[in-house]
Design a protein around this motif. Structure first.
Motif, PDB file in Angstrom:
ATOM      1  N   GLN A 720       9.915  12.032  27.711  1.00 43.48           N
ATOM      2  CA  GLN A 720       8.681  12.409  28.408  1.00 43.48           C
ATOM      3  C   GLN A 720       7.763  11.198  28.573  1.00 43.48           C
ATOM      4  OE1 GLN A 720       7.223  15.490  25.848  1.00 43.48           O
ATOM      5  NE2 GLN A 720       8.974  16.827  26.235  1.00 43.48           N
ATOM      6  N   SER A 721       7.612  10.431  27.508  1.00 43.58           N
ATOM      7  CA  SER A 721       6.752   9.247  27.588  1.00 43.58           C
ATOM      8  C   SER A 721       7.284   8.237  28.598  1.00 43.58           C
ATOM      9  CB  SER A 721       6.653   8.590  26.202  1.00 43.58           C
ATOM     10  OG  SER A 721       6.040   9.453  25.281  1.00 43.58           O
ATOM     11  N   GLY A 728       9.264   8.878  38.397  1.00 41.95           N
ATOM     12  CA  GLY A 728       8.883   9.113  39.789  1.00 41.95           C
ATOM     13  C   GLY A 728       7.817  10.165  39.963  1.00 41.95           C
ATOM     14  N   THR A 729       6.918  10.290  38.999  1.00 42.16           N
ATOM     15  CA  THR A 729       5.874  11.311  39.124  1.00 42.16           C
ATOM     16  C   THR A 729       4.484  10.712  39.151  1.00 42.16           C
ATOM     17  OG1 THR A 729       7.257  12.957  38.002  1.00 42.16           O
ATOM     18  CG2 THR A 729       4.909  13.410  38.122  1.00 42.16           C
ATOM     19  N   VAL A 730       4.063  10.063  38.087  1.00 40.89           N
ATOM     20  CA  VAL A 730       2.663   9.633  37.967  1.00 40.89           C
ATOM     21  C   VAL A 730       2.299   8.555  38.976  1.00 40.89           C
ATOM     22  CG1 VAL A 730       0.967   8.553  36.440  1.00 40.89           C
ATOM     23  CG2 VAL A 730       2.505  10.309  35.554  1.00 40.89           C
ATOM     24  N   GLU A 731       2.999   7.425  38.955  1.00 41.18           N
ATOM     25  CA  GLU A 731       2.621   6.314  39.828  1.00 41.18           C
ATOM     26  C   GLU A 731       2.725   6.677  41.313  1.00 41.18           C
ATOM     27  OE1 GLU A 731       3.384   1.490  40.184  1.00 41.18           O
ATOM     28  OE2 GLU A 731       4.577   2.688  38.806  1.00 41.18           O
ATOM     29  N   PRO A 732       3.815   7.327  41.764  1.00 34.87           N
ATOM     30  CA  PRO A 732       3.866   7.725  43.178  1.00 34.87           C
ATOM     31  C   PRO A 732       2.738   8.676  43.567  1.00 34.87           C
ATOM     32  CG  PRO A 732       6.050   7.785  42.213  1.00 34.87           C
ATOM     33  CD  PRO A 732       5.097   7.582  41.091  1.00 34.87           C
ATOM     34  N   ILE A 759     -13.403  11.811  33.863  1.00 35.76           N
ATOM     35  CA  ILE A 759     -13.832  13.215  33.954  1.00 35.76           C
ATOM     36  C   ILE A 759     -12.711  14.074  34.527  1.00 35.76           C
ATOM     37  CG2 ILE A 759     -15.410  14.778  35.151  1.00 35.76           C
ATOM     38  CD1 ILE A 759     -17.577  12.645  34.827  1.00 35.76           C
ATOM     39  N   ARG A 760     -12.015  13.580  35.549  1.00 39.12           N
ATOM     40  CA  ARG A 760     -10.925  14.356  36.156  1.00 39.12           C
ATOM     41  C   ARG A 760      -9.786  14.585  35.162  1.00 39.12           C
ATOM     42  NH1 ARG A 760     -11.150  14.524  41.894  1.00 39.12           N
ATOM     43  NH2 ARG A 760      -8.936  15.039  41.997  1.00 39.12           N
ATOM     44  N   CYS A 761      -9.471  13.564  34.360  1.00 35.59           N
ATOM     45  CA  CYS A 761      -8.297  13.639  33.479  1.00 35.59           C
ATOM     46  C   CYS A 761      -8.619  14.163  32.078  1.00 35.59           C
ATOM     47  CB  CYS A 761      -7.658  12.255  33.339  1.00 35.59           C
ATOM     48  SG  CYS A 761      -6.992  11.593  34.873  1.00 35.59           S
ATOM     49  N   ASN A 797      -1.398   8.295  31.034  1.00 34.25           N
ATOM     50  CA  ASN A 797      -0.342   8.080  30.043  1.00 34.25           C
ATOM     51  C   ASN A 797      -0.862   8.139  28.616  1.00 34.25           C
ATOM     52  OD1 ASN A 797       2.569   7.278  30.997  1.00 34.25           O
ATOM     53  ND2 ASN A 797       1.161   6.459  32.559  1.00 34.25           N
ATOM     54  N   SER A 798      -2.123   8.437  28.460  1.00 33.57           N
ATOM     55  CA  SER A 798      -2.694   8.523  27.119  1.00 33.57           C
ATOM     56  C   SER A 798      -2.331   9.854  26.475  1.00 33.57           C
ATOM     57  CB  SER A 798      -4.210   8.377  27.180  1.00 33.57           C
ATOM     58  OG  SER A 798      -4.797   9.504  27.827  1.00 33.57           O
ATOM     59  N   ARG A 799      -2.290   9.855  25.156  1.00 29.50           N
ATOM     60  CA  ARG A 799      -2.026  11.096  24.431  1.00 29.50           C
ATOM     61  C   ARG A 799      -3.131  12.112  24.664  1.00 29.50           C
ATOM     62  NH1 ARG A 799      -0.770   8.957  18.466  1.00 29.50           N
ATOM     63  NH2 ARG A 799      -2.408   7.493  19.100  1.00 29.50           N
ATOM     64  N   GLU A 800      -4.332  11.632  24.868  1.00 29.84           N
ATOM     65  CA  GLU A 800      -5.458  12.529  25.105  1.00 29.84           C
ATOM     66  C   GLU A 800      -5.245  13.347  26.375  1.00 29.84           C
ATOM     67  OE1 GLU A 800     -10.362  12.383  25.387  1.00 29.84           O
ATOM     68  OE2 GLU A 800      -9.196  10.544  24.997  1.00 29.84           O
ATOM     69  N   PHE A 801      -4.583  12.763  27.359  1.00 28.13           N
ATOM     70  CA  PHE A 801      -4.303  13.489  28.605  1.00 28.13           C
ATOM     71  C   PHE A 801      -3.145  14.470  28.441  1.00 28.13           C
ATOM     72  CE2 PHE A 801      -1.948  13.746  32.672  1.00 28.13           C
ATOM     73  CZ  PHE A 801      -2.924  14.353  33.442  1.00 28.13           C
TER      74      PHE A 801
END
Length: 805
Positions: A720-721, A728-732, A759-761, A797-801
């Motif tokens: 997952q990390s 092909g999910t986050v950066e695109p 604020i969004r994340c 990519n942070s654990r908080e997210f």
């Protein structure tokens, strides 16, 4: 003395000084039948601080009429017929226990089922690792945990005539010689020559090893005393008493015949073959169980450090949930964490109720509100959104295994999903649509609920699924033998299966459709005695009235009703699990005696409220989300940092697969396209369990091939990390949504863009040190857009997210 006790009790009720210490004697009555009967007892002291002590040895015991009974240690023995009182005195208090003696001069005849079979259980002879194995051991087999006593009697006395029992010289019976270790025995010595187990088997052999009459009294219930204990310090001891109730109205002390087990040996240990004495260990909680015949009963024990100093701070309570959680925490000497701040709450409640994050506008509106009850108002608002229904349609679709397959066409699956969606979105009471589901008849197109019986056609599998989904019970063990650590027997299993033996199925002109109907015939035979089993509700004492009726309808009317003690509590536990990451019983579909609730009073109260709410689970969700227990901060206190079961602080949970993809799509302002759904649909709306993506599979989306709660995987993994980092999910999606580019075009300052990303994340602004560090990186970069997108990527990519906290 009696009046002093009453005054102390009244003072406590009126909020006066701390309660006085009290004593209790268990069992609450003594009934002795025949000369061979005996009853042990235990005296328990409860101190004002809740600590308990076993004071049996120190208590003074007398009898109102000593001519009827006598005391030998912790046992009361019969002398003559009659009724009297046992008077127990300790610490200035006196308790009277009624004693009744009948047939004091008669010797009770030995019984194979009542006396000999319990010895095999106690000694472990019929366990799975010994002669209870499917093929037995060393040429001899017993039924596992004694589910077939008649067969065991045959194998002992008739299978190899003269080899295992010697009626002429009982002491030379192979049965006794191996059990005592006189001759080679793989299991070693199990009993000792001359002890009560040896004497029981010898008496049976001397009586010519008789079998029991069909009318022999059998256990119908089990009692374990004391009902709970709080032990002060390592090596503190508390003895248990186990009493069996029999079908002829008598009872027997079976402490010496019960098999003991602890759910947590490090907190409280009890020897399986001991006298019922539990010994405290490290701080913690244990559920001590006693097994006898087909019953397993347990009691909660708490072990505390010696002379632990603890002061309850009386944290505020929002509703009954907080009260019951606090009651448990007080016993454990655990202080709960404080309530979380508004930023944490708004993100948590959005993720849990609607499966998404608050928009920047929603976040700002909540944060600037000064209404005292704004949290309750937000919960009410979110419960009315369609996303709440979509999230629970997803959860029920998993439990009902909604997926297309070779047996279920895509059309039938969609119709089934649409039916479920309608029930949840219209807030149809859960009991109403469950009854419709389980009693459904007709075509799978015209009445989509009938697809429940198209997805699974094996009678026994349907039986197990219904018990697991709607009552939280895994009864599969009882298909072949009595459940080793729960109350369910083979009779219970096949009696419950009888409700599903008359399901008829036939095709239509459309090969994709199936018609489900009541065939009116069909039985299931018990695999041991080969006779048809009458339909009986789980936990019922008598067969159900199914003559001339559709058995599934009869079952559904009972199952989704207050008459079934498991339905409301099980569904309440499922709802609780969603909001805390673990159930009060965990796993939620593994309800059994040996897997007790962490807070039984709380589970009972939730089930009761759910029933009173007419099975409107929105009201139950509101109770949970408005409680301080749900709103606890995740930061631990000194006393709760090691606690994982009692909800003393907020849980940290990885966001589930579908919600995670929806959240990534939401914050990047992009859209997804899934099979059968329009562009922009959420992942939680995917109807078919057989449809997935690489992302959803990586993050543990269930395939819906079983009803097991374990199919939903929430464990964080390296895959997952890595996928979030370079997949092909986050950066695109960051590039596709062009959120940073649009804000730059609007001439927004870099600090404001970073704040908007946070604020969004994360539903919070950046901390001053975070903002300073990130601005330094952006200012030093030549490509400002790329640098800000890198910030966006890093936050996602942070654990908080990734976690709900």
């Amino acid at each position: 003395m009696r009046y002093a006790y009453l005054l102390a009790t009244l003072a406590l009720a009126l909020g006066g000084p701390a309660r006085a210490q009290t004593i209790a004697v268990y069992p609450p009555d003594v009934n002795l039948e025949t000369a061979r009967d005996r009853q042990s007892f235990v005296v328990q002291l409860t101190q004002p601080d809740g600590i308990t002590r076993d004071v049996t040895a120190q208590a003074q015991v007398t009898f109102a009429n000593p001519a009827l009974v006598k005391r030998e240690g912790v046992f009361v023995l019969p002398v003559a017929d009659g009724a009297t009182d046992m008077v127990v005195a300790f610490g200035g208090q006196t308790v009277k226990v009624p004693v009744k003696v009948t047939r004091a001069k008669e010797d009770r005849p030995v019984s194979f089922k009542q006396d000999v079979m319990p010895v095999f259980m106690r000694a472990g002879c019929n366990s799975g690792g010994c002669h209870g194995a499917a093929r037995g051991k060393d040429g001899f087999r017993l039924s596992l945990f004694g589910f077939d006593p008649d067969g065991d009697h045959f194998r002992l006395t008739r299978e190899v005539n003269g080899r295992r029992v010697n009626l002429a010289v009982p002491a030379e019976s192979t049965l006794l010689e191996k059990a005592t270790g006189k001759v080679a025995h793989t299991g070693g010595g199990k009993i000792k020559e001359g002890d009560e187990y040896y004497q029981t088997i010898t008496r049976w052999l001397e009586a010519d090893a008789p079998t029991d009459a069909p009318t022999v009294a059998l256990p119908v219930g089990l009692e374990v005393y004391p009902p709970s204990a709080v032990l002060d310090g390592r090596d503190e001891k508390q003895r248990l008493v186990v009493r069996a109730k029999y079908s002829d109205g008598t009872d027997r002390d079976v402490t010496a015949l019960a098999l003991f087990l602890s759910s947590n040996d490090s907190a409280a240990k009890i020897a399986p073959d001991g006298d019922g004495t539990a010994t405290a260990g490290d701080r913690g909680e244990a559920f001590l169980m006693a097994r006898f015949h087909t019953f397993t009963i347990g009691v909660p024990f708490i072990a505390l450090p010696k002379d632990l100093k603890f002061a309850w701070t009386n944290p505020p309570e929002a509703n009954y949930i907080d009260t019951l959680v606090h009651n448990k925490l007080k016993k454990l000497r655990i202080e709960p964490s404080g309530v979380c701040d508004d930023q944490t709450f708004v993100r948590r409640v959005y993720l849990d109720i609607v499966g998404g994050l608050p928009t920047p506008e929603e976040f700002a509106r909540f944060m600037v509100s000064t209404v005292p009850n704004k949290r309750e108002l937000l919960v009410d608002e979110l419960l009315d959104r369609k996303e709440f229904s979509e999230l629970w349609v997803l959860k029920w679709a998993e439990l009902l295994q909604i997926r297309s397959s070779n047996e279920v066409s895509y059309k039938a699956m969609l119709l089934y999903y649409g039916w479920l969606q309608e029930q949840i979105s219209r807030n149809v009471p859960t009991d109403v649509w469950v009854k419709e589901l389980l009693g459904a008849n007709g075509g799978t197109f015209k009445n989509p609920a009938t697809n429940y019986y198209q997805l699974e056609r094996d009678v026994l599998k349907v039986t197990e699924n219904v018990a697991q989904v709607f009552m939280g019970m895994r009864i599969g063990c009882a298909q072949c033998h009595n459940h080793p650590f729960d109350r369910w027997t083979m009779d219970d299993y096949y009696g419950f299966a009888s409700f599903f033996t008359q399901i008829g199925r036939k095709g239509t002109d459309d090969a994709r459709e199936l018609v489900v109907f009541n065939s009116g015939g069909g039985e299931v035979n018990h695999p041991v005695h080969k006779r048809p089993m009458p339909a009986k509700f789980l936990g019922g004492t008598a067969p159900a009235d199914v003559a001339g009726k559709d058995r599934r309808v009869v079952l559904a009317n009972w199952l989704a009703s207050p008459e079934n003690p498991y339905f409301a509590k099980n569904l309440s536990n499922i709802v609780w699990n969603h909001f805390f990451g673990q159930g009060i019983v965990n796993e939620v579909d593994d309800v059994r005696i040996s897997n007790p609730a962490s807070n039984q009073e709380l589970l009972d109260a939730l089930g009761k409220r759910f029933t009173e709410y007419k099975y409107d689970f929105k009201k139950l969700v509101r109770d949970i989300c408005t409680s301080h227990t749900y709103q606890r901060a995740t930061q631990p206190t000194k006393t709760n940092e090691g606690d994982t079961r009692n909800f003393a602080r907020g849980p940290i949970r990885r966001i589930r697969a579908e919600t995670m993809l929806d959240v990534i799509t939401q914050v990047t302002d992009t859209k997804n396209k899934f099979q059968g759904l329009p562009l922009g649909a959420r992942a939680v709306q995917i109807a078919d369990g057989g449809v997935s993506t690489y992302f959803l599979t990586t993050f543990g989306r269930p395939t819906r091939e079983t009803v097991c709660a374990c199919e939903v995987r929430l464990e964080p993994t390296l895959s997952q990390s890595l996928h979030l980092l370079n997949g092909g999910t986050v950066e695109p999606k960051i590039a596709q949504g062009n959120l940073v580019g649009r804000m730059l075009q609007e001439k927004k300052p870099h600090a404001q863009i970073i704040e908007q990303i946070y604020i969004r994340c994360l539903s919070r602004g950046p901390k001053p040190d975070e903002l300073k560090s990130l601005l330094a990186v952006v200012d030093a970069a030549k490509d400002k857009k790329q640098a800000l997108e890198d910030v966006f990527w890093a936050v996602m990519n942070s654990r908080e997210f990734m976690f709900n906290h």
